[in-house]
Scaffold this active site. Structure first.
Site, short mmCIF file in Angstrom:
data_model
loop_
_atom_site.label_atom_id
_atom_site.label_comp_id
_atom_site.label_asym_id
_atom_site.label_seq_id
_atom_site.Cartn_x
_atom_site.Cartn_y
_atom_site.Cartn_z
N ARG A 49 0.89 -1.17 0.00
CA ARG A 49 0.00 0.00 0.00
C ARG A 49 0.92 1.21 0.00
O ARG A 49 1.75 1.36 0.90
CB ARG A 49 -0.89 -0.04 1.25
N GLU A 57 -11.05 5.30 -5.49
CA GLU A 57 -11.47 3.90 -5.58
C GLU A 57 -11.76 3.58 -7.04
O GLU A 57 -12.07 4.48 -7.84
CB GLU A 57 -12.72 3.67 -4.73
N ARG A 91 -1.18 -5.37 4.53
CA ARG A 91 -0.34 -4.92 3.42
C ARG A 91 0.86 -4.16 3.98
O ARG A 91 0.74 -3.46 4.98
CB ARG A 91 -1.13 -3.99 2.49
#
Length: 162
Positions: A49, A57, A91
């Site tokens: 990330r 998004e 992540r």
């Protein structure tokens, strides 16, 4: 052990720990404008990330363009990831560099991501300032997401669509 040996040992320990926070590999997947998968030399995949940014998004305006932008910057390329921790989804949260270029910062400059100020304390002071300035410049130039009159930040979009 004399003082110089102690200092040398300490420096080796610190250098070893600095290396432990660096990951190198090839980008094998781009999930969206702020998440990639890196394959390291041992063929282990790491979901990364990008630290300090939040991209639209996929279902949001500019979501696909942000993903395409990140793909052009890193897909199928060797990167280095500087990291210190994982996020709540497991992540690796890191600063991604390709040939010395800060990819996270590039996404902001291109108007493909916001500086994620809610988590700015996770960033070094220099990065916080650079990212904030880059966002202001992208807004001023009305590039990418800033072409919209009222772009919805992804954190607000996620809240609205729960």
């Amino acid at each position: 052990m004399n003082i110089f040996q102690c200092l040398a040992t300490l420096l080796l320990f610190v250098a070893g720990n600095l290396n432990a926070t660096t990951l190198q590999g090839k980008v094998v997947h781009v999930a969206d404008g702020d998440t990639i998968t890196v394959l390291d030399a041992t063929n282990t995949q790491h979901k990364i990330r990008l630290q300090g940014i939040d991209a639209p998004e996929k279902a949001q305006a500019f979501g696909q363009k942000s993903k395409q932008s990140l793909s052009q910057l890193v897909y199928n390329k060797q990167v280095m990831v500087e990291y210190q921790k994982k996020d709540k989804y497991g992540r690796t949260l890191g600063k991604v560099l390709h040939n010395g270029t800060d990819v996270c910062l590039e996404q902001i400059k291109l108007g493909m991501a916001w500086h994620y100020k809610q988590y700015k304390s996770d960033q070094p002071k220099e990065d916080r300032e650079t990212y904030a300035q880059a966002e202001l410049e992208a807004r001023t130039k009305t590039v990418g997401i800033w072409k919209d009159k009222n772009p919805t930040p992804p954190w607000e979009f996620r809240k609205q669509n729960k």
